[in-house]
Design a protein around this motif. Structure first.
Motif, PDB file in Angstrom:
ATOM      1  N   PRO A  29      73.112  -9.026  39.411  1.00 53.68           N
ATOM      2  CA  PRO A  29      73.190  -7.710  40.065  1.00 53.68           C
ATOM      3  C   PRO A  29      72.244  -6.706  39.395  1.00 53.68           C
ATOM      4  O   PRO A  29      72.018  -6.766  38.190  1.00 53.68           O
ATOM      5  N   TYR A  30      71.727  -5.797  40.181  1.00 49.57           N
ATOM      6  CA  TYR A  30      70.890  -4.726  39.645  1.00 49.57           C
ATOM      7  C   TYR A  30      70.908  -3.559  40.616  1.00 49.57           C
ATOM      8  O   TYR A  30      71.182  -3.732  41.803  1.00 49.57           O
ATOM      9  N   THR A  31      70.621  -2.366  40.114  1.00 47.31           N
ATOM     10  CA  THR A  31      70.554  -1.187  40.975  1.00 47.31           C
ATOM     11  C   THR A  31      69.180  -0.526  40.921  1.00 47.31           C
ATOM     12  O   THR A  31      68.891   0.351  41.718  1.00 47.31           O
ATOM     13  N   ALA A  32      68.346  -0.933  39.981  1.00 49.67           N
ATOM     14  CA  ALA A  32      67.021  -0.340  39.805  1.00 49.67           C
ATOM     15  C   ALA A  32      66.141  -0.605  41.012  1.00 49.67           C
ATOM     16  O   ALA A  32      66.271  -1.624  41.682  1.00 49.67           O
ATOM     17  N   LYS A  33      65.240   0.323  41.254  1.00 52.84           N
ATOM     18  CA  LYS A  33      64.336   0.178  42.386  1.00 52.84           C
ATOM     19  C   LYS A  33      62.943  -0.273  41.956  1.00 52.84           C
ATOM     20  O   LYS A  33      62.254  -0.950  42.692  1.00 52.84           O
ATOM     21  N   THR A  34      62.511   0.111  40.746  1.00 53.21           N
ATOM     22  CA  THR A  34      61.178  -0.241  40.269  1.00 53.21           C
ATOM     23  C   THR A  34      61.273  -0.968  38.928  1.00 53.21           C
ATOM     24  O   THR A  34      62.334  -1.008  38.303  1.00 53.21           O
ATOM     25  N   VAL A  35      60.144  -1.518  38.493  1.00 46.43           N
ATOM     26  CA  VAL A  35      60.098  -2.214  37.201  1.00 46.43           C
ATOM     27  C   VAL A  35      60.443  -1.243  36.072  1.00 46.43           C
ATOM     28  O   VAL A  35      61.166  -1.595  35.133  1.00 46.43           O
TER      29      VAL A  35
END
Length: 176
Positions: A77-83
Protein backbone atom coordinates in the motif's frame (compact mmCIF):
# COMPACT_ATOMS: atom_id res chain seq x y z
CA UNK A 1 14.95 -9.59 5.96
CA UNK A 2 17.31 -6.66 6.13
CA UNK A 3 19.11 -5.26 3.12
CA UNK A 4 21.29 -2.81 5.06
CA UNK A 5 24.37 -5.05 4.75
CA UNK A 6 24.15 -5.09 0.93
CA UNK A 7 26.66 -2.92 -0.91
CA UNK A 8 24.68 -2.51 -4.14
CA UNK A 9 23.62 1.11 -4.53
CA UNK A 10 22.54 3.15 -7.52
CA UNK A 11 26.04 4.59 -7.95
CA UNK A 12 27.63 1.11 -8.03
CA UNK A 13 24.99 -0.17 -10.49
CA UNK A 14 25.36 2.94 -12.68
CA UNK A 15 29.14 2.48 -12.82
CA UNK A 16 28.68 -1.16 -13.88
CA UNK A 17 26.13 -0.05 -16.48
CA UNK A 18 28.51 2.54 -17.92
CA UNK A 19 31.33 -0.02 -18.03
CA UNK A 20 29.11 -2.34 -20.10
CA UNK A 21 27.98 0.46 -22.40
CA UNK A 22 24.34 -0.08 -21.43
CA UNK A 23 21.43 2.33 -21.59
CA UNK A 24 17.71 2.00 -20.84
CA UNK A 25 18.64 -0.43 -18.09
CA UNK A 26 16.64 0.89 -15.15
CA UNK A 27 15.21 -2.60 -14.64
CA UNK A 28 18.66 -4.16 -14.42
CA UNK A 29 19.74 -1.56 -11.86
CA UNK A 30 16.53 -1.91 -9.83
CA UNK A 31 16.82 -5.71 -9.87
CA UNK A 32 20.44 -5.61 -8.70
CA UNK A 33 19.71 -3.05 -5.98
CA UNK A 34 16.48 -4.61 -4.68
CA UNK A 35 17.85 -8.17 -4.52
CA UNK A 36 21.42 -7.37 -3.53
CA UNK A 37 22.74 -9.24 -6.58
CA UNK A 38 25.57 -7.90 -8.71
CA UNK A 39 24.77 -5.90 -11.83
CA UNK A 40 26.09 -8.72 -14.03
CA UNK A 41 23.87 -11.35 -12.35
CA UNK A 42 20.80 -9.11 -12.73
CA UNK A 43 21.72 -8.37 -16.36
CA UNK A 44 22.08 -12.09 -17.15
CA UNK A 45 18.76 -12.96 -15.43
CA UNK A 46 16.88 -10.39 -17.51
CA UNK A 47 18.71 -11.34 -20.73
CA UNK A 48 17.72 -14.97 -20.15
CA UNK A 49 14.07 -13.93 -20.28
CA UNK A 50 14.31 -11.74 -23.37
CA UNK A 51 15.71 -8.33 -22.46
CA UNK A 52 17.84 -6.98 -25.31
CA UNK A 53 20.87 -4.76 -24.77
CA UNK A 54 19.95 -1.07 -24.71
CA UNK A 55 16.22 -1.81 -24.56
CA UNK A 56 13.73 -1.80 -21.73
CA UNK A 57 11.66 -4.85 -20.85
CA UNK A 58 8.13 -5.69 -19.79
CA UNK A 59 6.75 -6.61 -16.39
CA UNK A 60 6.57 -10.35 -17.13
CA UNK A 61 10.28 -10.40 -17.99
CA UNK A 62 10.99 -8.60 -14.73
CA UNK A 63 8.87 -11.00 -12.67
CA UNK A 64 10.50 -14.06 -14.26
CA UNK A 65 13.99 -12.70 -13.62
CA UNK A 66 13.06 -11.98 -10.00
CA UNK A 67 11.76 -15.52 -9.64
CA UNK A 68 15.01 -16.89 -11.09
CA UNK A 69 16.91 -15.03 -8.39
CA UNK A 70 14.56 -16.42 -5.71
CA UNK A 71 12.42 -13.33 -5.10
CA UNK A 72 8.82 -12.31 -5.63
CA UNK A 73 6.86 -9.06 -5.64
CA UNK A 74 4.00 -8.49 -3.22
CA UNK A 75 1.76 -5.48 -3.71
CA UNK A 76 2.32 -2.84 -1.04
CA UNK A 77 0.00 0.00 0.00
CA UNK A 78 1.06 3.59 -0.61
CA UNK A 79 -0.53 7.04 -0.74
CA UNK A 80 2.29 9.03 -2.36
CA UNK A 81 1.76 10.45 -5.80
CA UNK A 82 5.37 11.13 -6.89
CA UNK A 83 8.81 9.63 -6.28
CA UNK A 84 9.64 12.59 -4.04
CA UNK A 85 6.63 12.06 -1.77
CA UNK A 86 7.08 8.27 -1.90
CA UNK A 87 10.58 8.66 -0.49
CA UNK A 88 9.20 10.75 2.38
CA UNK A 89 6.48 8.16 3.00
CA UNK A 90 8.94 5.24 2.95
CA UNK A 91 11.63 6.92 5.09
CA UNK A 92 11.23 4.63 8.11
CA UNK A 93 10.01 1.51 6.30
CA UNK A 94 12.49 -1.39 6.36
CA UNK A 95 13.06 -3.79 3.47
CA UNK A 96 13.32 -3.50 -0.29
CA UNK A 97 10.61 -2.16 -2.57
CA UNK A 98 10.05 -2.00 -6.33
CA UNK A 99 8.19 1.05 -7.68
CA UNK A 100 6.77 1.52 -11.16
CA UNK A 101 6.39 4.93 -12.76
CA UNK A 102 5.46 5.63 -16.36
CA UNK A 103 8.04 3.73 -18.47
CA UNK A 104 10.47 3.42 -15.53
CA UNK A 105 11.15 1.23 -12.51
CA UNK A 106 13.17 2.02 -9.40
CA UNK A 107 14.26 0.37 -6.18
CA UNK A 108 13.74 1.62 -2.64
CA UNK A 109 15.94 -0.03 -0.02
CA UNK A 110 15.61 0.67 3.71
CA UNK A 111 13.53 3.78 2.99
CA UNK A 112 16.02 5.28 0.53
CA UNK A 113 15.25 5.70 -3.18
CA UNK A 114 18.14 4.24 -5.18
CA UNK A 115 17.63 5.84 -8.59
CA UNK A 116 18.49 8.91 -10.68
CA UNK A 117 14.87 10.04 -10.31
CA UNK A 118 15.30 10.48 -6.53
CA UNK A 119 13.47 13.62 -5.48
CA UNK A 120 11.79 13.84 -8.88
CA UNK A 121 8.19 14.37 -9.83
CA UNK A 122 7.60 11.15 -11.76
CA UNK A 123 4.15 9.85 -10.88
CA UNK A 124 4.16 6.52 -9.01
CA UNK A 125 1.94 3.90 -10.67
CA UNK A 126 2.42 0.97 -8.26
CA UNK A 127 4.58 -0.23 -5.39
CA UNK A 128 5.65 -3.77 -4.50
CA UNK A 129 7.61 -5.27 -1.62
CA UNK A 130 10.51 -7.47 -2.77
CA UNK A 131 10.74 -10.58 -0.65
CA UNK A 132 12.28 -14.02 -0.82
CA UNK A 133 9.97 -16.41 -2.63
CA UNK A 134 8.49 -19.09 -0.43
CA UNK A 135 9.09 -22.48 -1.98
CA UNK A 136 5.88 -24.27 -2.86
CA UNK A 137 5.85 -27.83 -1.62
CA UNK A 138 5.47 -30.51 -4.24
CA UNK A 139 1.91 -31.79 -4.37
CA UNK A 140 1.47 -35.21 -2.83
CA UNK A 141 0.20 -37.68 -5.39
CA UNK A 142 -3.27 -39.07 -4.83
CA UNK A 143 -3.32 -42.73 -3.84
CA UNK A 144 -3.95 -45.05 -6.75
CA UNK A 145 -7.27 -46.87 -6.59
CA UNK A 146 -7.17 -50.64 -6.31
CA UNK A 147 -7.47 -52.33 -9.68
CA UNK A 148 -10.97 -53.53 -10.53
CA UNK A 149 -11.10 -57.17 -11.49
CA UNK A 150 -13.58 -58.18 -14.20
CA UNK A 151 -16.39 -60.53 -13.28
CA UNK A 152 -15.57 -64.21 -13.69
CA UNK A 153 -16.42 -65.53 -17.12
CA UNK A 154 -16.05 -69.22 -17.76
CA UNK A 155 -14.21 -69.95 -20.94
CA UNK A 156 -16.88 -70.95 -23.42
CA UNK A 157 -14.98 -72.55 -26.31
CA UNK A 158 -17.62 -72.13 -29.00
CA UNK A 159 -18.17 -68.36 -28.60
CA UNK A 160 -16.08 -65.68 -30.26
CA UNK A 161 -14.02 -63.47 -27.87
CA UNK A 162 -16.35 -60.47 -28.17
CA UNK A 163 -19.25 -62.63 -26.95
CA UNK A 164 -17.34 -63.41 -23.73
CA UNK A 165 -17.37 -59.77 -22.58
CA UNK A 166 -19.82 -59.33 -19.66
CA UNK A 167 -23.13 -57.89 -20.81
CA UNK A 168 -22.42 -58.37 -24.48
CA UNK A 169 -25.00 -61.14 -24.98
CA UNK A 170 -27.73 -59.15 -23.28
CA UNK A 171 -27.08 -56.24 -25.63
CA UNK A 172 -27.25 -58.52 -28.63
CA UNK A 173 -30.51 -60.06 -27.50
CA UNK A 174 -32.08 -56.64 -27.10
CA UNK A 175 -31.17 -55.69 -30.64
CA UNK A 176 -33.12 -58.62 -32.19
Amino acid sequence: MSFSSQVMTYNVADAASTARGERNDCTVKALAIATGASYDVAHAALAKHGRKKGRGCGAMTQHRALADLGFELVRAPYTAKTVKTLEREMQSVPGAYWAYTARHVLAIVEGKVEDHSKGGTRRVKSLFRVRRATPTPAPTPAPKPAPVRPAYQPDLPGLPLWDRVPGRREKQRRLF
